[in-house]
Structures are given as structure tokens and as C-alpha cells.
Design a protein around this motif. Structure first.
Motif, PDB file in Angstrom:
ATOM      1  N   ALA A 141      32.363  46.538  36.288  1.00  0.00           N
ATOM      2  CA  ALA A 141      31.507  45.375  36.052  1.00  0.00           C
ATOM      3  C   ALA A 141      30.476  45.683  34.965  1.00  0.00           C
ATOM      4  CB  ALA A 141      30.808  44.963  37.346  1.00  0.00           C
ATOM      5  N   GLU A 142      29.878  46.844  35.053  1.00  0.00           N
ATOM      6  CA  GLU A 142      28.874  47.249  34.064  1.00  0.00           C
ATOM      7  C   GLU A 142      29.489  47.396  32.680  1.00  0.00           C
ATOM      8  OE1 GLU A 142      27.024  51.516  33.407  1.00  0.00           O
ATOM      9  OE2 GLU A 142      26.045  50.507  35.108  1.00  0.00           O
ATOM     10  N   ASP A 149      29.121  37.680  34.232  1.00  0.00           N
ATOM     11  CA  ASP A 149      27.771  38.035  33.797  1.00  0.00           C
ATOM     12  C   ASP A 149      27.615  37.909  32.278  1.00  0.00           C
ATOM     13  OD1 ASP A 149      27.097  38.540  36.391  1.00  0.00           O
ATOM     14  OD2 ASP A 149      27.199  40.718  36.224  1.00  0.00           O
ATOM     15  N   VAL A 174      32.337  46.073  31.440  1.00  0.00           N
ATOM     16  CA  VAL A 174      32.785  44.785  30.895  1.00  0.00           C
ATOM     17  C   VAL A 174      31.598  43.961  30.438  1.00  0.00           C
ATOM     18  CG1 VAL A 174      33.884  42.591  31.483  1.00  0.00           C
ATOM     19  CG2 VAL A 174      34.916  44.738  32.244  1.00  0.00           C
ATOM     20  N   ARG A 175      30.552  43.941  31.210  1.00  0.00           N
ATOM     21  CA  ARG A 175      29.345  43.190  30.840  1.00  0.00           C
ATOM     22  C   ARG A 175      28.789  43.682  29.505  1.00  0.00           C
ATOM     23  NH1 ARG A 175      27.184  43.510  35.387  1.00  0.00           N
ATOM     24  NH2 ARG A 175      26.044  45.463  35.107  1.00  0.00           N
ATOM     25  N   GLU A 176      28.715  44.996  29.347  1.00  0.00           N
ATOM     26  CA  GLU A 176      28.152  45.569  28.117  1.00  0.00           C
ATOM     27  C   GLU A 176      29.068  45.336  26.918  1.00  0.00           C
ATOM     28  OE1 GLU A 176      27.356  49.660  28.792  1.00  0.00           O
ATOM     29  OE2 GLU A 176      25.816  49.287  30.327  1.00  0.00           O
ATOM     30  N   GLU A 183      33.467  40.117  37.826  1.00  0.00           N
ATOM     31  CA  GLU A 183      32.010  40.107  37.874  1.00  0.00           C
ATOM     32  C   GLU A 183      31.410  40.360  36.493  1.00  0.00           C
ATOM     33  OE1 GLU A 183      28.602  42.962  39.848  1.00  0.00           O
ATOM     34  OE2 GLU A 183      30.398  42.492  41.043  1.00  0.00           O
ATOM     35  N   GLY A 184      31.965  41.330  35.762  1.00  0.00           N
ATOM     36  CA  GLY A 184      31.457  41.639  34.428  1.00  0.00           C
ATOM     37  C   GLY A 184      31.650  40.500  33.447  1.00  0.00           C
ATOM     38  N   GLY A 240      35.444  44.004  39.969  1.00  0.00           N
ATOM     39  CA  GLY A 240      34.447  44.398  38.977  1.00  0.00           C
ATOM     40  C   GLY A 240      34.674  43.729  37.637  1.00  0.00           C
TER      41      GLY A 240
END
Length: 385
Positions: free
Chosen positions: A353-354, A294, A356-358, A290-291, A287
Motif C-alpha cells: 500500500a505504501e 489513496d 503503490v501510494r508513493e 488501498e495504495g 495493499g
């Protein structure tokens, strides 16, 4: 010779532990010795993380013993029936796991195993001005509780309460009973990084040239961990450590993430689940990658960098040069395999993932020059290869 039920030998309790010690601490060699020590330290660290104590002191004594002390409440008084039960039976100390459950060693069966595999073990609990003492020899009680006056010089003497467990690993069981100061110091240092607020010291009274002592406590948690890894490698000339913490009910736990971009192509990404290193990786590291991919891809496109469209085909290259620590603490960690080095919780990947992306995306926006430098360099390196 006929073999039937009459030939089956059923061993229970301490006899089972002493007959097959490798089943409980992993081996009778050096690895098993450290698991024995860490199993005792585990109880004291748990007291600190549960806010029942403030610090842990571990001492390697000159006569080959190990002393583990905390300044906790001592079970609420001078006598601790729960502690006594943990020393004398398997059934105590194995309650439901939680995110405060620190996995110090893959094989950790608690105080009962340590008691059974020690030639001698003493426990002292003091509070309310008195001290409760009990002694065991290879798991068998040799002395009744004794209440005496105030104890001086212990970890809890300043607060008036605490617990000290001293034990001597059995030379009849272990191939070696010599504990390496550097090995234990590195594990305690790691625990202090991963558990902000934990103060743990290690003292060695064995050297002929004098006692040595180290104290580990890191107020910035995994941010300090990433900075320390970077300082050891000397790979990065700056100190911009990015990090965040988040609790997510979907994965029934918390995450703590920190990272630093260097200028080499060697990534150092370390994962931990409930403070145990997951050397084989797992869903938390999947995750994380992936983050990061992205967030970098989105920012590169926002900047309209030449070559940004090529990032999707080279996504794995985006994490090159990263130094990172990803630590999760879960109510129900699901490890794949007996050694607990591969995390399998499926919800963890999506949640991390969510997050880290944010968080990384917001950091790029808040640090536009630094973010543009990082992302442009990533795109340039990929485009040139």
C-alpha cells in the motif's frame, strides 16, 4: 473382526507414492498429470533463477514422454549426487523457502514423486566433456551410471553442460497421459512474465503435420504481462503501462507491480506470490487496492476536482477499469489453505500500500495531463452514478 496394530500397513518411499498418488500430485486425472510435469520443470526453472543455467526446454515427445532440459552446470560435473538423491528420496529438494523459490504448481513434490509415478525415467547430466546417465523404472534403478563421449543435440550441447530428465507418466497410475500443449504453454508464458530473464520453450513433437515450438522470454516482466492482458481484451486504446519494483525488508521480499487504466468498468487485477497465482486474493492485493485508492484520492483533491470529496465513500469504485499485475516474492510466503491461492502475510499489505501510494502519486505528478485525465474520469464516473 477385531482391528488392532497388526492390521496397520505402513508404506514408505515409492510404495507410498504409488499406493496413494493423489496425496502427492492432487489426483490421478489430468490435473495430477500436469502437477507431475510441472514438478520436473520446477527443478530446471530453479536452476535458471539461481543463475546456474540460462534456459529451459520442455518437449512433448512423439512416444508420450516429456523431456525437460536445461543448460546449467550439471551439478558441477558429469556426476550429480544431489540430483540422484532428489530422484530417490523425499528428504532432498525441500530446503528452506526463499524469494527465488518458484511455486509452479500447488502440489509439487519434486523429482522423487515424478520418478515413482513414471513407468520410465532417464536422467542425463553432461559436463567436462562427458555424460552421466541413469535410468529408472517406476522409481527403481535399472542401470548403473555410464560415462560416454560428448552429447550432441541437447540444450546444453552448445555450452558443454546441462541436465536432461525424460520421463513417461505411468498409464497404470494416470487416467490420461496426454498433455495439452496450450495448457502447458500458458503456464510457461506466465512464468516468463513473472520472472524477467527466464527463457523457457515448449516443443510438441506429436502432431502429424509437423513439430510446433514456442519460446517465452519477456524483458519487461510484469509490464509486458499487463500489456499482453490489455491486448487480449482490446479494452484500452493507449499503452501507458505504469510499473515499479521495490524490495522491502519489512516483508522480507520484493514486489513488482504494473497497471494500466482502461475505459471499461471491468477491473482485471491478478495477484501472484512466488510465481503462483493467488486466485482467492490476499494481503498483496488488499495493499495494492488501498495504495491506488489513496493515490487517486490525494491527486483528485490536489486538483480540486468537483466531487473529489465523494471518493472516500466510493473507494472501491476507484479501481474500476484497471488492468494490473501484483507479484511478490517472499522469503517466507504464508498461504492460507492447502491450495496456496490466498496469501496471508500481514506485513505485505502495509508495504505494498505504501509503495503503490508513493510510486503512483509520483507518476501522477510527473505525467500531469495523463494523471489529470485518469483521475478526472474516475471522479466524473462516480459522481454521475
Amino acid at each position: 473382526m477385531r482391528y488392532d496394530a497388526a492390521h496397520i500397513e505402513v508404506l514408505e518411499g515409492r510404495e507410498a507414492v504409488r499406493k496413494r498418488p493423489g496425496m502427492y500430485v492432487g489426483s490421478t486425472g489430468e490435473r495430477g498429470l500436469y502437477h507431475l510435469v510441472l514438478g520436473v520443470v520446477d527443478r530446471a526453472v530453479g536452476e535458471v533463477l539461481a543463475a546456474r543455467a540460462g534456459s529451459v526446454d520442455v518437449t512433448l515427445t512423439a512416444d508420450g514422454g516429456v523431456r525437460v532440459a536445461d543448460d546449467g552446470e550439471g551439478g558441477g560435473g558429469p556426476y550429480s549426487p544431489d540430483l540422484e538423491a532428489q530422484l530417490t528420496s523425499f528428504q532432498f529438494g525441500f530446503g528452506p523457502p526463499g524469494r527465488r523459490t518458484v511455486v509452479i504448481a500447488p502440489f509439487s513434490m519434486g523429482l522423487f514423486v515424478a520418478n515413482a509415478l513414471s513407468s520410465r525415467l532417464t536422467v542425463e547430466v553432461w559436463g567436462e566433456g562427458t555424460r552421466w546417465v541413469k535410468e529408472y523404472a517406476r522409481g527403481v534403478e535399472v542401470e548403473q551410471p555410464d560415462t560416454v563421449g560428448p552429447l550432441t543435440g541437447g540444450v546444453g550441447s552448445a555450452t558443454g553442460s546441462g541436465t536432461t530428465i525424460s520421463f513417461w507418466p505411468d498409464t497404470e497410475i494416470f487416467e490420461t497421459t496426454w498433455c495439452s500443449f496450450p495448457v502447458l504453454a500458458e503456464r510457461f508464458r506466465q512464468l516468463a512474465f513473472l520472472n524477467r530473464g527466464l527463457a523457457i520453450s515448449l516443443t510438441d513433437e506429436r502432431p502429424a503435420d509437423g513439430v510446433r515450438r514456442v519460446l517465452f522470454q519477456f524483458p519487461d516482466g510484469v509490464r509486458d504481462f499487463v500489456a499482453a492482458i490489455d491486448a487480449e481484451t482490446g479494452a484500452c486504446p493507449h499503452s501507458d503501462v505504469f510499473g515499479f519494483e521495490r524490495e522491502d525488508e519489512r516483508m522480507a521480499g520484493t514486489m513488482e507491480v504494473a497497471l494500466l487504466w482502461g475505459y471499461s468498468r471491468r477491473a482485471q487485477i491478478r495477484g501472484f506470490a512466488n510465481s503462483l497465482a493467488t486466485h482467492e486474493g490476499g494481503t498483496h492485493l488488499d495493499g495494492f487496492r488501498e495504495g491506488v485508492m489513496d493515490a487517486v484520492t490525494a491527486f483528485a483533491r490536489e486538483l480540486e476536482l468537483p466531487g473529489a470529496s465523494d471518493l472516500d465513500a466510493c473507494a472501491d469504485r476507484i479501481v474500476e477499469g484497471l488492468t494490473a499485475v501484483v507479484s511478490v516474492k517472499l522469503d517466507q510466503p504464508e498461504y492460507l489453505g492447502a491450495t496456496r491461492t490466498l496469501l496471508g502475510n500481514t506485513d505485505v499489505r502495509v508495504c505494498i500500500a505504501e509503495a503503490v501510494r508513493e510510486h503512483l502519486g509520483s507518476w501522477f505528478e510527473e505525467q500531469p495531463e495523463r494523471g489529470a485525465d485518469i483521475v478526472a474520469r474516475i471522479v466524473r464516473d462516480i459522481s454521475q452514478d
